[in-house]
Write an enzyme that holds these catalytic residues in place. Structure first.
Site, PDB file in Angstrom:
ATOM      1  N   SER A  30      -6.353  14.109  -7.240  1.00 35.82           N
ATOM      2  CA  SER A  30      -7.004  13.998  -8.548  1.00 35.82           C
ATOM      3  C   SER A  30      -7.934  15.134  -8.903  1.00 35.82           C
ATOM      4  O   SER A  30      -8.713  15.759  -7.925  1.00 35.82           O
ATOM      5  CB  SER A  30      -7.568  12.546  -8.640  1.00 35.82           C
ATOM      6  OG  SER A  30      -6.776  11.428  -8.476  1.00 35.82           O
TER       7      SER A  30
HETATM    8  N1  SAH Z   1      -7.241   9.572  -4.326  1.00 39.18           N
HETATM    9  C1  SAH Z   1      -5.697  10.317  -4.055  1.00 39.18           C
HETATM   10  C2  SAH Z   1      -4.838  10.002  -5.084  1.00 39.18           C
HETATM   11  C3  SAH Z   1      -3.819  10.628  -4.720  1.00 39.18           C
HETATM   12  S1  SAH Z   1      -2.137  10.479  -5.797  1.00 39.18           S
HETATM   13  C4  SAH Z   1      -6.513  11.890  -4.033  1.00 39.18           C
HETATM   14  O1  SAH Z   1      -7.176  12.218  -4.605  1.00 39.18           O
HETATM   15  O2  SAH Z   1      -5.919  12.840  -3.201  1.00 39.18           O
HETATM   16  C5  SAH Z   1      -1.707   8.673  -5.803  1.00 39.18           C
HETATM   17  C6  SAH Z   1      -1.278   8.176  -4.394  1.00 39.18           C
HETATM   18  O3  SAH Z   1      -0.935   7.032  -4.618  1.00 39.18           O
HETATM   19  C7  SAH Z   1      -0.001   9.081  -3.908  1.00 39.18           C
HETATM   20  O4  SAH Z   1      -0.217   9.478  -2.753  1.00 39.18           O
HETATM   21  C8  SAH Z   1       1.093   7.731  -3.843  1.00 39.18           C
HETATM   22  O5  SAH Z   1       1.940   7.897  -2.710  1.00 39.18           O
HETATM   23  C9  SAH Z   1       0.156   6.645  -3.778  1.00 39.18           C
HETATM   24  N2  SAH Z   1       0.934   5.322  -4.055  1.00 39.18           N
HETATM   25  C10 SAH Z   1       1.430   5.231  -5.155  1.00 39.18           C
HETATM   26  N3  SAH Z   1       2.016   3.787  -5.329  1.00 39.18           N
HETATM   27  C11 SAH Z   1       1.575   3.199  -4.142  1.00 39.18           C
HETATM   28  C12 SAH Z   1       1.504   1.756  -3.458  1.00 39.18           C
HETATM   29  N4  SAH Z   1       1.943   0.783  -4.296  1.00 39.18           N
HETATM   30  N5  SAH Z   1       0.737   1.639  -2.314  1.00 39.18           N
HETATM   31  C13 SAH Z   1      -0.105   2.595  -1.730  1.00 39.18           C
HETATM   32  N6  SAH Z   1       0.006   4.034  -2.092  1.00 39.18           N
HETATM   33  C14 SAH Z   1       0.673   4.046  -3.482  1.00 39.18           C
END
Ligand code: SAH
Length: 215
Positions: free
Chosen positions: A65
């Site tokens: 993000s």
């Molecule tokens: N906080 C992270 C954001 C990553 S993007 C950062 O700043 O790097 C969001 C993430 O949510 C992705 O890696 C995706 O695979 C994950 N995601 C989506 N649905 C999910 C679920 N049901 N349970 C766990 N992770 C999930």
């Protein structure tokens, strides 16, 4: 010869312009942002852009993000040392590191095993010790509930019921809710078992996939 990048200077500038400059004042948040090396959480070929004012690709169609988005979500959560936090969507592990740096006890769920594994290694290397769980975070993580804070870093069609159930009294859930492409950032506060919602503006996250998310 390749020029060496002064990440520390970039980090300070990022905090001053992107974070403080946009109204983030929480000291816990600001000092954590000054200490966590964001360049460690982006792919090698993206390091030059680690402190840019935008999200970056981390593989598997997912993103780390934008710094300001991590900051506003963390500020809304009002984290204190020792708070038990559940994060859904570990991704790169950057948000996880910010919460660990503040001193929270962090459980973080990621559905893509390769991302979970990479995040785990990065966090370990930097000396952080969260519990990373591979699975569907829309169902929460019952074993260690209730949580003071639940932060969901993927966009949901609605607030998953399991997460509300696993939130502590007076606990906060921070979650983007909307359609697949754009969402509204919501803070829900649990009062007498009911969730009071506040709205904190538009945002864009990758979709939250799962049983209580997008199918
Ligand atoms: N906080 C992270 C954001 C990553 S993007 C950062 O700043 O790097 C969001 C993430 O949510 C992705 O890696 C995706 O695979 C994950 N995601 C989506 N649905 C999910 C679920 N049901 N349970 C766990 N992770 C999930």
């Amino acid at each position: 010869m390749e020029e060496k990048i002064d990440f520390e200077r970039l980090r300070k500038e990022m905090v001053r312009h992107q974070i403080q400059g946009r109204g983030i004042t929480n000291e816990n948040v600001l000092s954590a942002f000054l200490r966590v090396p964001r360049e460690e959480f982006v792919p090698l070929e993206m390091k030059n852009f680690a402190y840019d004012d935008c999200p970056l690709p981390i593989g598997f169609g997912q993103t780390i993000s934008q710094p300001y988005m991590v900051a506003i979500m963390t500020e809304l959560a009002e984290p204190e040392k020792k708070d038990k936090v559940l994060e859904i969507g570990t991704g790169s592990g950057y948000q996880t590191a910010i919460l660990c740096e503040i001193g929270c006890v962090v459980y973080s769920i990621e559905r893509i095993p390769e991302l979970a594994e990479r995040a785990k290694q990065t966090l370990e290397k930097l000396g952080y010790d969260p519990e990373i769980i591979i699975g569907d975070g829309t169902l929460g993580y019952q074993e260690n509930s209730p949580y003071k804070i639940i932060i969901v870093t993927a966009g949901a069609p609605e607030i998953p019921k399991s997460l509300v159930e696993q939130l502590d009294e007076n606990g906060r859930i921070i979650i983007p809710v909307g359609d697949m492409f754009s969402q509204e950032l919501i803070r829900g506060i649990k009062r007498k078992g009911k969730l009071i919602r506040e709205f904190h503006g538009g945002c864009q996250f990758v979709p939250l996939m799962g049983k209580e998310g997008w199918k």
